[in-house]
Design a protein around this motif. Sequence first.
Motif, PDB file in Angstrom:
ATOM      1  N   GLY A  13     -26.871 -16.827   4.430  1.00  0.00           N
ATOM      2  CA  GLY A  13     -27.350 -16.096   5.591  1.00  0.00           C
ATOM      3  C   GLY A  13     -27.112 -16.775   6.925  1.00  0.00           C
ATOM      4  N   VAL A  14     -27.606 -16.101   7.994  1.00  0.00           N
ATOM      5  CA  VAL A  14     -27.475 -16.614   9.357  1.00  0.00           C
ATOM      6  C   VAL A  14     -28.842 -16.578  10.041  1.00  0.00           C
ATOM      7  CG1 VAL A  14     -25.066 -15.921   9.584  1.00  0.00           C
ATOM      8  CG2 VAL A  14     -26.868 -14.324  10.269  1.00  0.00           C
ATOM      9  N   GLU A  15     -29.004 -17.397  11.051  1.00  0.00           N
ATOM     10  CA  GLU A  15     -30.258 -17.428  11.803  1.00  0.00           C
ATOM     11  C   GLU A  15     -30.434 -16.133  12.593  1.00  0.00           C
ATOM     12  OE1 GLU A  15     -30.379 -20.935  14.209  1.00  0.00           O
ATOM     13  OE2 GLU A  15     -29.647 -22.217  12.591  1.00  0.00           O
ATOM     14  N   ILE A  16     -31.678 -15.896  13.020  1.00  0.00           N
ATOM     15  CA  ILE A  16     -32.025 -14.659  13.723  1.00  0.00           C
ATOM     16  C   ILE A  16     -31.144 -14.427  14.945  1.00  0.00           C
ATOM     17  CG2 ILE A  16     -33.839 -13.474  15.031  1.00  0.00           C
ATOM     18  CD1 ILE A  16     -34.506 -13.456  12.131  1.00  0.00           C
ATOM     19  N   ASP A  17     -30.985 -15.444  15.790  1.00  0.00           N
ATOM     20  CA  ASP A  17     -30.202 -15.279  17.021  1.00  0.00           C
ATOM     21  C   ASP A  17     -28.743 -14.952  16.726  1.00  0.00           C
ATOM     22  OD1 ASP A  17     -32.458 -15.720  18.484  1.00  0.00           O
ATOM     23  OD2 ASP A  17     -32.001 -17.812  18.980  1.00  0.00           O
ATOM     24  N   MET A  18     -28.184 -15.644  15.730  1.00  0.00           N
ATOM     25  CA  MET A  18     -26.804 -15.362  15.339  1.00  0.00           C
ATOM     26  C   MET A  18     -26.687 -13.952  14.770  1.00  0.00           C
ATOM     27  SD  MET A  18     -23.612 -15.902  14.896  1.00  0.00           S
ATOM     28  CE  MET A  18     -23.285 -17.639  15.225  1.00  0.00           C
ATOM     29  N   ALA A  19     -27.659 -13.553  13.975  1.00  0.00           N
ATOM     30  CA  ALA A  19     -27.635 -12.203  13.404  1.00  0.00           C
ATOM     31  C   ALA A  19     -27.605 -11.152  14.502  1.00  0.00           C
ATOM     32  CB  ALA A  19     -28.844 -11.996  12.494  1.00  0.00           C
ATOM     33  N   LYS A  20     -28.415 -11.353  15.534  1.00  0.00           N
ATOM     34  CA  LYS A  20     -28.469 -10.369  16.619  1.00  0.00           C
ATOM     35  C   LYS A  20     -27.125 -10.284  17.338  1.00  0.00           C
ATOM     36  CE  LYS A  20     -31.664  -8.630  20.081  1.00  0.00           C
ATOM     37  NZ  LYS A  20     -32.993  -8.801  20.697  1.00  0.00           N
TER      38      LYS A  20
END
Length: 405
Positions: A159-166
Amino acid sequence: MDIDYKALAKKYGTPLYMYDFDYIEHRYNDLKEAFAGKKSLINYAVKANSNLSVIAHLAKLGAGADCVSIGEVRRALDAGVKKYNIIFSGVGKRDDEIREALEKDILMLNLESEAEMKRVEMIAKELGKEARISIRVNPNIDPQTHPYISTGLHENKFGVEIDMAKRMYIYANKSEYLNPVGIHFHIGSQLTKLDPIRESAQIVADLVRSLKAIKIDIKFFDVGGGIGVVYSDEITIPVRDYAEAIFDATKGLDVTLLCEPGRYMVANAGAFFTSVLYEKVNAGKRFVIVDGGMNDLIRPSLYDAYHKIDAVMVEGEKSFADVVGPVCESGDFFGKNVLLPPLQHNDLLVVHSAGAYGFTMASNYNTRPKPAEVALEAGKDRLIRRRESYEDQIRLEKEFLHRDQ
């Protein structure tokens, strides 16, 4: 169901895997009922037990499939899973796997990195297709499980962190070849505490709200799998409590809820049968040597996992013994300090809770054949995979033998 272990072992031989299909159906129905009243889809995690007959049984009940290789996607389709009920997950997808998944027009590809997103976009452009995607978000919540099956912390590869996901969602939403339809998280396997699931669902649901606020319409909210089962004395999560936690987190969101149970469906539906070869005692230490090995069931060796082991129809005063196999590794064991009666050649042992991550992780180490698999349904047994032969094992090598001589 009363199971005649002796009769099955006599009919099919050992080592042997057996799966109770009625139990699998019961587990599926329990989970489906827990999500009743909401838009939902249960995507069976094929990696837990990828036998075609197991997948087909669940497909007939309406299940989709969560796949982590193109091979699993093919298995799901061959077993009758509808293409729009298939998700392709996994942290490392090859270009040819991405291309085939897009050509097969499955529900969506679950992406694990920005680099992967760019590869999918490039391949979709080459094919002239729009790729439906979801992004696996890492909520950085401790799942409180074995470190090898923890997947939701920043130290894990998934997975990816929240900020990267956004940032990825914003990019994908602007792309002509990407269609961000879903969001996904999965924090680990064999979860026995509800709070980490609840916290993760709330974090990811808040991200969905922020995405919808900027006109990115997430349609599928995938909570992953990982609901724990009883191997020994675990206190597990009631599925209705699990569903309610997801409902609370997603309140007000117009999304279809997806979950990806694997172990929950099949672990306790399965048993592994192995025959006693002989006993030995080394300096007071008792060993029961059996015909099954770590190549058949690796969980005890790999995870130090506990499986209940019973001797079938054998009486006598019990004492502690290590149950070990014939593989040339000190780690080849099914259980240590197991209370067992005195055992003779051909006595039968049953290793319980072996329906998940048993056969699917089996190998041919030591040139040992993979065991047969049998299904029980409505009181009847049937073979669903024959025992491997030596010829099966060498088939892909034999044509090259002596070619250079």
